[in-house]
Design an enzyme around this catalytic site. Sequence first.
Site, mmCIF file in Angstrom:
data_model
loop_
_atom_site.group_PDB
_atom_site.id
_atom_site.type_symbol
_atom_site.label_atom_id
_atom_site.label_comp_id
_atom_site.label_asym_id
_atom_site.label_seq_id
_atom_site.Cartn_x
_atom_site.Cartn_y
_atom_site.Cartn_z
ATOM 1 N N GLY A 124 0.841 -1.197 0.000
ATOM 2 C CA GLY A 124 0.000 0.000 0.000
ATOM 3 C C GLY A 124 0.867 1.233 0.000
ATOM 4 O O GLY A 124 2.079 1.143 0.238
ATOM 5 N N PRO A 125 0.263 2.386 -0.264
ATOM 6 C CA PRO A 125 1.055 3.612 -0.367
ATOM 7 C C PRO A 125 1.714 4.006 0.956
ATOM 8 O O PRO A 125 1.318 3.527 2.019
ATOM 9 C CB PRO A 125 0.037 4.666 -0.800
ATOM 10 C CG PRO A 125 -1.293 4.106 -0.480
ATOM 11 C CD PRO A 125 -1.162 2.617 -0.506
ATOM 12 N N GLY B 23 2.414 5.807 4.224
ATOM 13 C CA GLY B 23 1.484 6.414 5.158
ATOM 14 C C GLY B 23 0.188 5.640 5.337
ATOM 15 O O GLY B 23 -0.692 6.039 6.102
ATOM 16 N N GLY C 248 -0.287 2.815 6.815
ATOM 17 C CA GLY C 248 -0.410 2.191 8.129
ATOM 18 C C GLY C 248 0.287 0.834 8.244
ATOM 19 O O GLY C 248 0.126 0.135 9.249
ATOM 20 N N LYS C 249 1.096 0.484 7.262
ATOM 21 C CA LYS C 249 1.730 -0.838 7.240
ATOM 22 C C LYS C 249 2.704 -1.041 8.420
ATOM 23 O O LYS C 249 2.621 -2.051 9.116
ATOM 24 C CB LYS C 249 2.476 -1.036 5.905
ATOM 25 C CG LYS C 249 1.579 -0.848 4.676
ATOM 26 C CD LYS C 249 2.330 -1.027 3.370
ATOM 27 C CE LYS C 249 3.470 -0.030 3.156
ATOM 28 N NZ LYS C 249 3.001 1.379 2.983
ATOM 29 N N GLU D 2 10.697 -4.211 4.999
ATOM 30 C CA GLU D 2 11.748 -4.201 3.972
ATOM 31 C C GLU D 2 12.307 -2.812 3.733
ATOM 32 O O GLU D 2 11.580 -1.834 3.797
ATOM 33 C CB GLU D 2 11.180 -4.688 2.635
ATOM 34 C CG GLU D 2 11.088 -6.170 2.509
ATOM 35 C CD GLU D 2 10.777 -6.594 1.081
ATOM 36 O OE1 GLU D 2 10.283 -5.769 0.299
ATOM 37 O OE2 GLU D 2 11.051 -7.749 0.764
HETATM 38 P P1 ADP Z 1 3.332 3.028 6.177
HETATM 39 O O1 ADP Z 1 4.185 2.062 6.914
HETATM 40 O O2 ADP Z 1 2.230 2.370 5.400
HETATM 41 O O3 ADP Z 1 4.101 3.991 5.331
HETATM 42 P P2 ADP Z 1 2.869 4.127 8.807
HETATM 43 O O4 ADP Z 1 2.336 2.995 9.580
HETATM 44 O O5 ADP Z 1 4.295 4.473 8.981
HETATM 45 O O6 ADP Z 1 2.541 3.915 7.261
HETATM 46 O O7 ADP Z 1 2.019 5.436 9.112
HETATM 47 C C1 ADP Z 1 0.608 5.445 9.188
HETATM 48 C C2 ADP Z 1 0.154 6.805 9.676
HETATM 49 O O8 ADP Z 1 0.567 6.991 11.032
HETATM 50 C C3 ADP Z 1 0.708 7.976 8.880
HETATM 51 O O9 ADP Z 1 -0.294 8.946 8.801
HETATM 52 C C4 ADP Z 1 1.851 8.450 9.737
HETATM 53 O O10 ADP Z 1 2.070 9.810 9.558
HETATM 54 C C5 ADP Z 1 1.371 8.151 11.147
HETATM 55 N N1 ADP Z 1 2.480 7.853 12.063
HETATM 56 C C6 ADP Z 1 3.422 6.905 11.893
HETATM 57 N N2 ADP Z 1 4.261 6.860 12.947
HETATM 58 C C7 ADP Z 1 3.833 7.807 13.808
HETATM 59 C C8 ADP Z 1 4.262 8.246 15.100
HETATM 60 N N3 ADP Z 1 5.311 7.675 15.723
HETATM 61 N N4 ADP Z 1 3.567 9.244 15.669
HETATM 62 C C9 ADP Z 1 2.492 9.793 15.082
HETATM 63 N N5 ADP Z 1 2.020 9.427 13.879
HETATM 64 C C10 ADP Z 1 2.677 8.443 13.248
#
Ligand code: ADP
Length: 229
Positions: free
Chosen positions: A37-38, A40, A42-43, A166
């Site tokens: 998924g893109p 951000g 939530g992965k 990854e």
């Molecule tokens: P992905 O892994 O798909 O790129 P993330 O799980 O890292 O996505 O992020 C999902 C959402 O949670 C995004 O909107 C990101 O900005 C937010 N986010 C990720 N880590 C944090 C954090 N430590 N504190 C606050 N928001 C977070």
Amino acid sequence: PVAIEFDRVGFGYPGGPPVLHEVTFTVAAGTRTALVGPSGAGKSTLLALVERFYEVTSGSLRLDGVDVRDLPRDVLRARLGYVEQEAPVLAGTLRENLLIGAPDTTQERLRGVLDEVNLGHLARRTPEGLDVQVGEGGVLLSGGERQRLAIARALLAGPPVLLLDEPTSNLDARNEAALRRAIDAVAVRRTLLIVAHRLATVVDADQIVVVDGGRVVATGTHDELTVVS
Ligand code: ADP
Ligand code: ADP
């Protein structure tokens, strides 16, 4: 049997808006699931919840049928290996970096596991062997090499479930192949939940879970998801 079960999981980081909504999917024991998924979507957050680095806000998340909130930390740690995207290399020797979590490993096994992830050359190219300094002040490792070192560390501790984020940066063909072999090595007799950035990982997965905007928008095998409708 089901190893990991997300059941209508919702989550928001402390003080922030919800980032996961009603996430439901299961990972069968001994299989590989790729999260795609893109950026951000939530992965990485999904992996952090399995590890209980954060706790779900709603719904439940079970490991081998038990809610992770009911599992003591040491039990969780024994069952899960987590390899983050930017796996850290500790200041110290190659041996020290490997022995964390598996202090009684024999020299032979250490070399074997390095070969498995295609890092055997690190211990061979200097007179220090396994006692060569890595990271700052020593042999610098690329992002891909650091991740493979972390995978080797996880292999030694032998957890039945491995969570893997990854690396996203460009790997050359050789590093890409080495990473793929390292993943194949850990996949044997283990359950894998992988944030997949590489097509090979997606194609090799038993199940693909597509996440967008904090929701699961599709699940299936590569063949099922690529059927043109
Ligand atoms: P992905 O892994 O798909 O790129 P993330 O799980 O890292 O996505 O992020 C999902 C959402 O949670 C995004 O909107 C990101 O900005 C937010 N986010 C990720 N880590 C944090 C954090 N430590 N504190 C606050 N928001 C977070
Ligand atoms: P990859 O493309 O394999 O993911 P990165 O983009 O993460 O690698 O790393 C790029 C470069 O960063 C490496 O080729 C190396 O020169 C430098 N580097 C790697 N490890 C370290 C380290 N431990 N300390 C400082 N610099 C490093």
